[in-house]
Write an enzyme that holds these catalytic residues in place. Structure first.
Site, PDB file in Angstrom:
ATOM      1  NE  ARG A 104      -2.562   0.022   3.598  1.00  0.00           N
ATOM      2  CZ  ARG A 104      -3.369   0.438   4.550  1.00  0.00           C
ATOM      3  NH1 ARG A 104      -4.664   0.448   4.358  1.00  0.00           N
ATOM      4  NH2 ARG A 104      -2.907   0.850   5.691  1.00  0.00           N
ATOM      5  CB  THR A 108      -2.198   7.076  -2.872  1.00  0.00           C
ATOM      6  OG1 THR A 108      -1.521   5.812  -3.040  1.00  0.00           O
ATOM      7  CG2 THR A 108      -1.340   8.182  -3.474  1.00  0.00           C
ATOM      8  CG  ASP A 200       2.417  -2.948   9.103  1.00  0.00           C
ATOM      9  OD1 ASP A 200       2.651  -4.123   8.733  1.00  0.00           O
ATOM     10  OD2 ASP A 200       2.515  -1.970   8.345  1.00  0.00           O
ATOM     11  CG  ASP A 203       6.126  -3.247   9.946  1.00  0.00           C
ATOM     12  OD1 ASP A 203       6.873  -3.696   9.043  1.00  0.00           O
ATOM     13  OD2 ASP A 203       5.773  -2.054  10.016  1.00  0.00           O
TER      14      ASP A 203
HETATM   15  C1  PRP Z   1      -1.144  -4.707   4.537  1.00  0.00           C
HETATM   16  C2  PRP Z   1      -1.938  -5.996   4.647  1.00  0.00           C
HETATM   17  C3  PRP Z   1      -2.729  -5.968   3.371  1.00  0.00           C
HETATM   18  C4  PRP Z   1      -3.015  -4.511   3.173  1.00  0.00           C
HETATM   19  C5  PRP Z   1      -4.423  -4.231   3.599  1.00  0.00           C
HETATM   20  O1  PRP Z   1      -0.057  -4.871   3.712  1.00  0.00           O
HETATM   21  O2  PRP Z   1      -1.146  -7.125   4.802  1.00  0.00           O
HETATM   22  O3  PRP Z   1      -2.043  -6.512   2.268  1.00  0.00           O
HETATM   23  O4  PRP Z   1      -2.107  -3.788   4.007  1.00  0.00           O
HETATM   24  O5  PRP Z   1      -4.742  -2.930   3.361  1.00  0.00           O
HETATM   25  P1  PRP Z   1      -5.795  -2.474   2.251  1.00  0.00           P
HETATM   26  O6  PRP Z   1      -6.993  -3.339   2.436  1.00  0.00           O
HETATM   27  O7  PRP Z   1      -6.064  -1.035   2.609  1.00  0.00           O
HETATM   28  O8  PRP Z   1      -5.173  -2.628   0.905  1.00  0.00           O
HETATM   29  P2  PRP Z   1       1.027  -3.720   3.453  1.00  0.00           P
HETATM   30  O9  PRP Z   1       0.617  -2.919   2.273  1.00  0.00           O
HETATM   31  O10 PRP Z   1       1.283  -2.992   4.729  1.00  0.00           O
HETATM   32  O11 PRP Z   1       2.279  -4.534   2.983  1.00  0.00           O
HETATM   33  P3  PRP Z   1       3.143  -5.635   3.752  1.00  0.00           P
HETATM   34  O12 PRP Z   1       2.316  -6.893   3.802  1.00  0.00           O
HETATM   35  O13 PRP Z   1       4.319  -5.776   2.860  1.00  0.00           O
HETATM   36  O14 PRP Z   1       3.494  -5.126   5.128  1.00  0.00           O
HETATM   37  N1  URA Z   2      -2.587  -3.228   6.980  1.00  0.00           N
HETATM   38  C1  URA Z   2      -2.230  -3.680   8.195  1.00  0.00           C
HETATM   39  O1  URA Z   2      -1.249  -4.438   8.324  1.00  0.00           O
HETATM   40  N2  URA Z   2      -2.943  -3.292   9.260  1.00  0.00           N
HETATM   41  C2  URA Z   2      -4.011  -2.466   9.147  1.00  0.00           C
HETATM   42  O2  URA Z   2      -4.638  -2.158  10.160  1.00  0.00           O
HETATM   43  C3  URA Z   2      -4.370  -2.008   7.869  1.00  0.00           C
HETATM   44  C4  URA Z   2      -3.634  -2.405   6.803  1.00  0.00           C
END
Ligand code: PRP
Ligand code: URA
Length: 209
Positions: A104, A108, A200, A203
């Site tokens: 994400r 944005t 997160d 993380d």
């Molecule tokens: C997080 C999560 C989803 C996304 C959800 O990933 O694991 O993939 O956000 O958010 P959304 O419904 O608003 O799209 P992130 O983009 O933080 O990436 P990561 O898994 O690499 O930490």
């Molecule tokens: N992605 C995450 O990992 N946590 C949230 O709460 C939203 C998006």
């Protein structure tokens, strides 16, 4: 409209409480996500087709059921979706695993695709797309768009925690895809985080910040 199933099994709910807890460390968080994924896989596979075969017990010949050999594919959304894969494969070890890399954009909140690798027989497989979090829905919507573009027709989406905003957006974008969740939370905050959520997921799974 696709259906939304909430897996409110007591074991899932119990483990969910501990992944929400901010004092839960990386090792325990990872183990709990793995266990929740196994329990959710148990629920989501309830409708797998069976066929009858003959088996010789020590007592006599019997007719008994085995899985009919449906072709399944698991597609974790990188990174956090990876944390659910092994837990699912414990129950369906023959499933193929595709990967879709999305992050994400923090400004944005729009998903950006950076990796895609799927099994070659996409059209014949039933896919379960997995990610612990469904927040705005952008990542899940984009992942399913990607699968459909490559010819997938049977898709389900499974996540641990969802926000109502994400569920609504996902159902609007993909009314043919059912959603399986462990908890439907209250809302999103101004940063697109699920409230109360667990923070997160990526993380916390990988110990990064
Ligand atoms: C997080 C999560 C989803 C996304 C959800 O990933 O694991 O993939 O956000 O958010 P959304 O419904 O608003 O799209 P992130 O983009 O933080 O990436 P990561 O898994 O690499 O930490
Ligand atoms: N992605 C995450 O990992 N946590 C949230 O709460 C939203 C998006």
């Amino acid at each position: 409209m696709g259906k939304v199933y909430v897996f409110d099994h007591p074991l899932i709910q119990h483990k969910l409480t501990y992944i929400r807890d901010k004092s839960t460390g990386t090792k325990e968080f990872r183990e709990l996500v793995d266990e929740i994924a196994t329990l959710m896989a148990f629920e989501i596979t309830r409708d797998l087709p069976l066929k009858e075969i003959e088996v010789e017990t020590p007592v006599q010949l019997a007719t008994s059921k085995v899985l009919a050999g449906k072709k399944l594919g698991i597609v974790p959304i990188l990174r956090a979706g990876i944390g659910m894969v092994d837990g699912i494969l414990k129950l369906i070890p023959a499933a193929k695993v595709g990967h879709i890399g999305l992050y994400r954009d923090p400004e944005t909140l729009q998903p950006v695709e950076y990796y895609l690798k799927l099994p070659s027989d996409v059209q014949e497989r039933e896919f379960i797309v997995v990610d612990p979090m469904l927040a705005t829905g952008g990542s899940a919507i984009e992942a399913v768009n990607s699968l459909k573009k490559r010819g997938a027709t049977k898709i389900r989406f499974m996540c641990i925690i969802a926000a109502p905003e994400g569920v609504e957006a996902f159902q609007e974008a993909h009314p043919d895809v059912d959603v399986y969740i462990a908890a439907l939370d209250e809302k999103l905050n101004d940063h697109g985080y699920i409230v109360p959520g667990l923070g997160d997921a990526g993380d916390r799974l990988f110990g990064t910040k």
